[in-house]
Design an enzyme around this catalytic site. Structure first.
Site, short mmCIF file in Angstrom:
data_model
loop_
_atom_site.label_atom_id
_atom_site.label_comp_id
_atom_site.label_asym_id
_atom_site.label_seq_id
_atom_site.Cartn_x
_atom_site.Cartn_y
_atom_site.Cartn_z
N TYR A 172 12.77 31.58 0.58
CA TYR A 172 11.52 32.28 0.89
C TYR A 172 11.46 32.65 2.37
O TYR A 172 11.86 31.86 3.24
CB TYR A 172 10.32 31.39 0.60
CG TYR A 172 10.03 31.16 -0.85
CD1 TYR A 172 9.80 32.23 -1.71
CD2 TYR A 172 9.97 29.87 -1.37
CE1 TYR A 172 9.52 32.01 -3.05
CE2 TYR A 172 9.69 29.65 -2.70
CZ TYR A 172 9.46 30.71 -3.54
OH TYR A 172 9.18 30.49 -4.85
N LYS A 218 0.85 -1.20 0.00
CA LYS A 218 0.00 0.00 0.00
C LYS A 218 0.89 1.25 0.00
O LYS A 218 2.10 1.15 0.21
CB LYS A 218 -0.94 -0.03 1.20
CG LYS A 218 -0.24 0.16 2.54
CD LYS A 218 -1.19 -0.13 3.69
CE LYS A 218 -0.47 0.05 5.02
NZ LYS A 218 -1.26 -0.47 6.15
#
Ligand SMILES: *Cc1c(COP(=O)(O)O)cnc(C)c1O
Length: 384
Positions: free
Chosen positions: A276, A38
């Site tokens: 940033y 999964k």
């Protein structure tokens, strides 16, 4: 200069084989080994991992979360059993028959619809009944058992559930396994009830990696490890519990390494901001490497100004914020670094190593999340 890729994940075939061998040995010859693929095989790449697993006779089953993952397993050559742990929409349940899947059952509607489809096609359907024993997640409570048993008896294609399953809530997060014991007791009680209701499952399964590693009595007829397949301990507590019982840390080897190449090198003077938000400012002349990896690729933004990467066997700290597609590392103190040199985000470089567990610690999460969130778009390269 040969540049094969700017950003990739390497999968060690040898480590995967080693881990499968360890798990198959723990499980013993009489038990079925069901491997979890999964979450894009815990971020390792479902297609690549499934193709490798088809070569191992020890692996009898795959477990997936979704129907889409089950389809991908079939598309990548998996012909043996597939257990679908998560939900499937009623209108998509015919795929259970066409792809020969074994769904986990926790809704009456799903079971009844499967019974109808199975009876109509005259095909027996293998289901696994998920029992709620204290995880408070998918699973049916004791009170609901009679209702489910009626549906099983109504449709001949269903027969009895093939498997009865439960999942532990508190086995890897602690060295105190009282709650796991309580869940196991509840599981055994519910199995008795199923028998009294006349729908006795053929097999029982409860064991995730931690349970399989630590407790023989959780193994029953089938085990369902995930994280350990990929060479990672479920937690420090699991390792500690294992170690205190006299185990050694040679059960698993990490399968995945996460790498990229330096795509720009520049010199910045003292007092320059990086990234940033201007969250980092240099205090001295700095040599900076720009890396083509960001949070879009699954490198957590929470690692901004916290993590390290490895270049030429040395640690280079991440400076400034992790951007969407880029991040920056300080290479001032690493001699001889060149454009397109290899960078290791997770894995080994020289004598140094950065583990998924360390990255998880820096990001304030667990190894599972660091691995599972590596973007499926990052190319996967299988090595020996
Ligand atoms: C994911 C999962 C597992 C595997 O858990 P690991 O801790 O990765 O070994 C087993 N059973 C169920 C129901 C799961 O959802």
């Amino acid at each position: 200069m040969k540049v094969e890729a700017l950003h990739w994940v390497e999968l060690s075939q040898r480590s995967l084989k080693y881990n499968i061998h360890s798990l198959a040995t723990l499980a013993g010859p009489k038990r079925t080994l069901a491997v979890s693929v999964k979450a894009n095989a815990y971020g390792h790449g479902l297609p690549e991992v499934v193709s490798l697993l088809t070569q191992y006779p020890e692996v009898d089953y795959l477990t997936v979360h979704s129907l889409a993952e089950a389809v991908a397993c079939r598309e990548n050559g998996w012909t043996k059993a597939i257990m679908v742990l998560g939900p499937i929409l009623l209108q998509e349940l015919d795929a259970v028959l066409t792809l020969n899947l074994e769904p986990m059952i926790f809704n009456r509607q799903t079971l009844a619809q499967l019974g109808k489809l199975g009876d109509k096609a005259g095909v027996p359907i293998r289901t696994h009944l998920k029992l709620e024993t204290g995880t408070g997640r998918q699973g049916i409570t004791e009170k609901e058992l009679p209702g489910f048993s009626k549906i099983y008896k109504k449709y001949s294609s269903l027969g009895a559930p093939y498997g009865a399953a439960m999942h532990f809530a508190n086995i890897e997060d602690t060295t105190n396994h009282e709650y796991a014991e309580l869940q196991l007791q509840r599981f055994l009680n519910m199995l008795k009830l199923l028998q009294q209701l006349g729908i006795t499952p053929q097999i029982r399964h409860t064991a995730c990696s931690a349970a399989l590693i630590l407790f023989e009595k959780t193994r029953f007829e089938l085990v369902r490890p995930g994280i350990a397949v990929y060479g990672h301990w479920p937690s420090k507590e699991t390792y500690l519990s294992y170690y205190l019982k006299g185990g050694k840390n040679n059960l698993f080897k990490p399968v995945l390494s996460w790498k990229c190449r330096i795509t720009q090198i520049k010199k910045l003077p003292a007092d320059s901001f990086i990234g940033y938000g201007c969250t980092y400012r240099t205090t001295s002349p700095t040599r900076l490497a720009v890396l083509p990896v960001g949070y879009f690729d699954g490198y957590d933004r929470g690692l901004s100004n916290l993590a390290y990467v490895l270049i030429n066997g040395k640690r280079a700290p991440i400076r400034g914020r992790v951007c969407m597609n880029l991040m920056m590392a300080d290479i001032t103190d690493i001699p001889g670094v060149k454009l397109f040199d290899e960078v290791v985000l997770i894995g080994q470089s020289g004598d140094e190593e950065i583990t998924a567990e360390q990255v998880a610690g820096w990001a304030g999460t667990i190894n599972y999340e660091i691995l599972a969130r590596i973007s499926p778009q990052v190319p996967k390269i299988v090595i020996q």
